[in-house]
Design a protein around this motif. Structure first.
Motif, mmCIF file in Angstrom:
data_model
loop_
_atom_site.group_PDB
_atom_site.id
_atom_site.type_symbol
_atom_site.label_atom_id
_atom_site.label_comp_id
_atom_site.label_asym_id
_atom_site.label_seq_id
_atom_site.Cartn_x
_atom_site.Cartn_y
_atom_site.Cartn_z
ATOM 1 N N VAL A 9 0.829 -1.208 0.000
ATOM 2 C CA VAL A 9 0.000 0.000 0.000
ATOM 3 C C VAL A 9 0.860 1.254 0.000
ATOM 4 C CG1 VAL A 9 -1.646 1.354 1.373
ATOM 5 C CG2 VAL A 9 -2.014 -1.096 1.046
ATOM 6 N N THR A 10 1.944 1.242 0.778
ATOM 7 C CA THR A 10 2.774 2.444 0.944
ATOM 8 C C THR A 10 3.930 2.531 -0.045
ATOM 9 O OG1 THR A 10 4.195 1.329 2.571
ATOM 10 C CG2 THR A 10 2.246 2.479 3.407
ATOM 11 N N GLY A 11 4.272 1.418 -0.687
ATOM 12 C CA GLY A 11 5.456 1.418 -1.547
ATOM 13 C C GLY A 11 6.724 1.639 -0.736
ATOM 14 N N SER A 12 6.713 1.194 0.520
ATOM 15 C CA SER A 12 7.816 1.451 1.442
ATOM 16 C C SER A 12 8.780 0.280 1.505
ATOM 17 C CB SER A 12 7.273 1.739 2.848
ATOM 18 O OG SER A 12 8.317 1.760 3.794
ATOM 19 N N THR A 13 10.013 0.508 1.078
ATOM 20 C CA THR A 13 11.022 -0.547 1.150
ATOM 21 C C THR A 13 11.489 -0.776 2.582
ATOM 22 O OG1 THR A 13 12.778 1.070 0.674
ATOM 23 C CG2 THR A 13 11.841 -0.125 -1.186
ATOM 24 N N GLU A 14 11.283 0.200 3.472
ATOM 25 C CA GLU A 14 11.637 0.002 4.881
ATOM 26 C C GLU A 14 10.749 -1.065 5.514
ATOM 27 O OE1 GLU A 14 14.044 1.246 7.122
ATOM 28 O OE2 GLU A 14 14.974 1.740 5.221
ATOM 29 N N ASP A 15 9.571 -1.290 4.934
ATOM 30 C CA ASP A 15 8.666 -2.305 5.451
ATOM 31 C C ASP A 15 8.805 -3.625 4.697
ATOM 32 O OD1 ASP A 15 7.154 -0.941 7.577
ATOM 33 O OD2 ASP A 15 6.530 0.392 5.958
ATOM 34 N N GLU A 16 9.828 -3.726 3.865
ATOM 35 C CA GLU A 16 10.120 -4.975 3.164
ATOM 36 C C GLU A 16 10.911 -5.859 4.121
ATOM 37 O OE1 GLU A 16 12.891 -6.547 -0.496
ATOM 38 O OE2 GLU A 16 12.946 -4.454 0.114
ATOM 39 N N HIS A 17 10.551 -7.121 4.220
ATOM 40 C CA HIS A 17 11.079 -7.964 5.293
ATOM 41 C C HIS A 17 12.592 -8.146 5.237
ATOM 42 C CE1 HIS A 17 10.726 -10.521 8.704
ATOM 43 N NE2 HIS A 17 11.111 -11.599 8.073
ATOM 44 N N GLU A 18 13.170 -8.314 4.073
ATOM 45 C CA GLU A 18 14.631 -8.466 3.948
ATOM 46 C C GLU A 18 15.124 -7.338 3.044
ATOM 47 O OE1 GLU A 18 16.421 -11.715 4.835
ATOM 48 O OE2 GLU A 18 14.681 -12.906 5.360
ATOM 49 N N CYS A 19 15.068 -6.124 3.582
ATOM 50 C CA CYS A 19 15.281 -4.945 2.746
ATOM 51 C C CYS A 19 16.751 -4.690 2.427
ATOM 52 C CB CYS A 19 14.672 -3.709 3.404
ATOM 53 S SG CYS A 19 15.428 -3.236 4.958
ATOM 54 N N PHE A 20 17.696 -5.313 3.129
ATOM 55 C CA PHE A 20 19.111 -5.103 2.834
ATOM 56 C C PHE A 20 19.589 -6.059 1.738
ATOM 57 C CE2 PHE A 20 18.558 -4.453 7.520
ATOM 58 C CZ PHE A 20 18.495 -3.068 7.463
ATOM 59 N N SER A 21 19.143 -7.295 1.805
ATOM 60 C CA SER A 21 19.622 -8.338 0.886
ATOM 61 C C SER A 21 18.719 -8.560 -0.311
ATOM 62 C CB SER A 21 19.747 -9.655 1.642
ATOM 63 O OG SER A 21 18.476 -10.071 2.135
ATOM 64 N N ASP A 22 17.505 -8.028 -0.279
ATOM 65 C CA ASP A 22 16.504 -8.275 -1.318
ATOM 66 C C ASP A 22 16.169 -9.765 -1.459
ATOM 67 O OD1 ASP A 22 16.077 -5.647 -1.872
ATOM 68 O OD2 ASP A 22 17.145 -5.610 -3.788
ATOM 69 N N LEU A 23 16.095 -10.450 -0.325
ATOM 70 C CA LEU A 23 15.707 -11.863 -0.309
ATOM 71 C C LEU A 23 14.276 -12.049 0.189
ATOM 72 C CD1 LEU A 23 18.993 -13.447 1.138
ATOM 73 C CD2 LEU A 23 18.200 -13.477 -1.240
ATOM 74 N N THR A 24 13.505 -10.980 0.165
ATOM 75 C CA THR A 24 12.153 -11.021 0.707
ATOM 76 C C THR A 24 11.283 -12.051 -0.002
ATOM 77 O OG1 THR A 24 12.364 -8.669 1.193
ATOM 78 C CG2 THR A 24 10.152 -9.588 1.288
ATOM 79 N N HIS A 25 11.478 -12.230 -1.293
ATOM 80 C CA HIS A 25 10.651 -13.184 -2.035
ATOM 81 C C HIS A 25 10.755 -14.592 -1.444
ATOM 82 C CE1 HIS A 25 14.654 -13.055 -3.860
ATOM 83 N NE2 HIS A 25 14.454 -14.272 -4.322
ATOM 84 N N LEU A 26 11.946 -14.960 -0.965
ATOM 85 C CA LEU A 26 12.135 -16.285 -0.381
ATOM 86 C C LEU A 26 11.518 -16.374 1.012
ATOM 87 C CD1 LEU A 26 15.815 -17.002 -1.490
ATOM 88 C CD2 LEU A 26 13.702 -17.905 -2.488
ATOM 89 N N SER A 27 11.610 -15.300 1.786
ATOM 90 C CA SER A 27 10.982 -15.298 3.104
ATOM 91 C C SER A 27 9.470 -15.423 2.984
ATOM 92 C CB SER A 27 11.346 -14.019 3.863
ATOM 93 O OG SER A 27 12.685 -14.021 4.265
ATOM 94 N N TYR A 28 8.876 -14.666 2.066
ATOM 95 C CA TYR A 28 7.441 -14.773 1.833
ATOM 96 C C TYR A 28 7.047 -16.225 1.535
ATOM 97 C CZ TYR A 28 6.707 -9.666 1.199
ATOM 98 O OH TYR A 28 6.601 -8.306 1.364
ATOM 99 N N ALA A 29 7.727 -16.811 0.561
ATOM 100 C CA ALA A 29 7.362 -18.146 0.100
ATOM 101 C C ALA A 29 7.555 -19.190 1.195
ATOM 102 C CB ALA A 29 8.180 -18.514 -1.132
ATOM 103 N N ASN A 30 8.630 -19.064 1.979
ATOM 104 C CA ASN A 30 8.883 -20.039 3.035
ATOM 105 C C ASN A 30 7.939 -19.865 4.218
ATOM 106 O OD1 ASN A 30 11.091 -21.912 2.276
ATOM 107 N ND2 ASN A 30 12.207 -20.010 1.929
ATOM 108 N N ASN A 31 7.497 -18.631 4.481
ATOM 109 C CA ASN A 31 6.443 -18.426 5.474
ATOM 110 C C ASN A 31 5.183 -19.180 5.052
ATOM 111 O OD1 ASN A 31 7.056 -14.944 6.500
ATOM 112 N ND2 ASN A 31 8.025 -16.836 7.134
ATOM 113 N N ALA A 32 4.802 -19.017 3.794
ATOM 114 C CA ALA A 32 3.609 -19.702 3.280
ATOM 115 C C ALA A 32 3.807 -21.215 3.296
ATOM 116 C CB ALA A 32 3.300 -19.211 1.869
#
Length: 483
Positions: free
Chosen positions: A334-357
């Protein structure tokens, strides 16, 4: 068996539940009784328990098998998390002792590998209000323990240098790495000697949840550094020279330090925070050892009425809706905020999302696949629903999970194979246009995230339906933030 001592920690408050707009939501929850309950309340509860139909031997056997499988999966997942954290520690120690690009890359790869099993454990986190108080148990609840291991987002300026344009809650030039003492509000903290104990003591210093000094994301920041690309392509790009302990060669980003002591302290921090992570995971793995006493596992196995079943379904719904769909995805979307991206330093958020699911799906299917490829568990919510004559509810959930899996497979494929990371997917059309991305293309990228969110919302409806089918009408899964 001996339970490892847990380093002193502070607890994050439970996430405030609020409805997401146009979202299926469940209400009310029967957790532990309030100590202030009146005698009348107690009598009513006692009557309800005594009036409850007695669980048949067959149904009790199904519940016993479900809790055993759940506990075995928890143990396997935390053991994998511990083992991969130890490999991360080896890579970190090698890198700090011999900083070069190859060793930095190896440490980053070890971090990426360590996050895979841990992200699948987050299904077990939502246990506050279910577990029994036990002063002999080393860890009171996973939800409280998690604050020292996986808290985010963190205010990186408290730890190390950041860009001049950085805007955070902590805005002093003094930080843990460059100063022997720092002030946070009215608190003056001695930081002259960086140890795991100091970092644990400082976590959330001053009462701010952003003042994170420990856990995976502190390690991530110390390996990658701040991501200054915003919603553009690229992750953090900390140079290995940030750890070179030679005067005139030690850097803090683009700044060359004539005194290498700051690089020495940076290495001390990275080693200390990684050691603390290993210590914490050692303690949690012990909590799920088979045949253990006064542990989270023994507590779960002792609750063989529907409290254990309710906890599992509540955890599934809370991770799906309140945490993953809302706090981790919808807020950033909603905010377009990268600070609220889960792995904002490494850009590995896609893997965290998928593994949470995947962690939620593991509990449904009753199967966790270990790092070395073994299948642990054997009995899940799906099996329980079928065995208790609720195949329709099981089939609906299976279909819901297929939609979730399909949605997150797209996000992972885009991130891993095409290099389109979550920070690029969450950008608003206006933000993306500044990076040369057309409105049509950006709406397509945002659609990948939106599909993931929608699939999780639908999944939560299926979980609520399954809970109702087995007699749990008020699941009260955490619904996260409202937008």
């Amino acid at each position: 068996m001996t339970i490892p001592t847990v380093t002193n920690r502070k607890f994050l408050p439970t996430t405030v539940a609020a409805a997401l707009a146009a979202m299926l939501m469940v209400t009310g929850c029967s957790k532990q009784a309030d100590d202030t309950a009146t005698a009348t309340d107690t009598q009513t509860e006692t009557a309800e328990v005594s009036n409850k139909p007695k669980t048949s031997a067959a149904e009790q056997a199904h519940i016993d098998r479900l809790l055993l499988s759940y506990s075995d999966m928890a143990h396997a997942a935390y053991k994998d998390s511990l083992d991969t954290a130890k490999l991360l520690q080896t890579a970190v120690n090698t890198y700090v002792d011999m900083p070069n690009q190859a060793n930095l890359d190896a440490a980053k790869a070890a971090y990426k590998a360590a996050r895979q099993p841990y992200a699948q454990t987050e299904i077990f986190r939502f246990d506050e209000g279910f577990v029994t108080t036990n002063e002999q148990r080393a860890i009171g609840s996973i939800d409280g323990w998690e604050a020292q291991v996986n808290a985010w987002p963190l205010d990186e300026a408290l730890i190390d240098y950041v860009s001049d344009s950085y805007e955070g809650e902590y805005n002093s030039k003094d930080n843990i790495i460059n100063s022997d003492s720092i002030s946070v509000g009215s608190i003056k903290q001695d930081t002259s000697t960086i140890t795991p104990e100091l970092l644990a003591e400082m976590n959330e210093i001053g009462g701010s949840e952003a003042n994170v000094t420990t856990g995976y994301h502190a390690i991530e920041f110390l390996l990658w550094g701040q991501d200054t690309n915003g919603v553009g392509e690229g992750a953090g790009n900390r140079p290995f020279s940030d750890y070179v302990v030679t005067d005139g060669q030690c850097t803090s980003g683009e700044t060359v330090n004539t005194d290498a002591s700051i690089c020495t302290r940076r290495g001390q921090y990275l080693k200390a925070v990684t050691q603390l992570l290993v210590d914490d995971l050692t303690a949690m793995e012990a909590e799920w050892q088979p045949d253990s006493e006064n542990t989270l596992r023994s507590d779960m196995m002792a609750r063989k009425d529907n409290n254990g079943l309710r906890q599992i379904l509540y955890q599934m719904g809370s991770l799906a809706l309140g945490e993953l769909a809302s706090e981790r995805m919808q807020v950033a979307f909603v905010t377009g905020s990268t600070e609220d991206e889960h792995e904002c330093f490494s850009d590995l958020t896609h893997l965290s999302y998928a593994n949470n699911a995947r962690g939620i799906q593991n509990v449904f299917n009753g199967s966790y696949k270990t790092v070395d490829g073994k299948s642990v568990g054997g009995y899940g919510i799906k099996n329980y629903l079928i065995d208790t004559d609720h195949k329709d509810a099981a089939d609906k959930l299976a279909a819901d999970f297929k939609k979730v899996e399909d949605a997150f497979n797209v996000i992972v494929a885009k991130g891993e194979k095409e290099g389109i990371k979550v920070d690029q997917m969450i950008a608003t059309v206006g933000q993306a246009s500044k990076h040369g991305i057309s409105a049509e293309e950006q709406n397509k990228r945002r659609g990948w995230i939106e599909s993931g969110i929608n699939s999780l919302q639908e999944l939560t409806g299926g979980i609520e339906n399954a809970a109702s089918a087995v007699g749990i009408d008020n699941l009260d899964a955490d619904a996260g933030s409202q937008f």
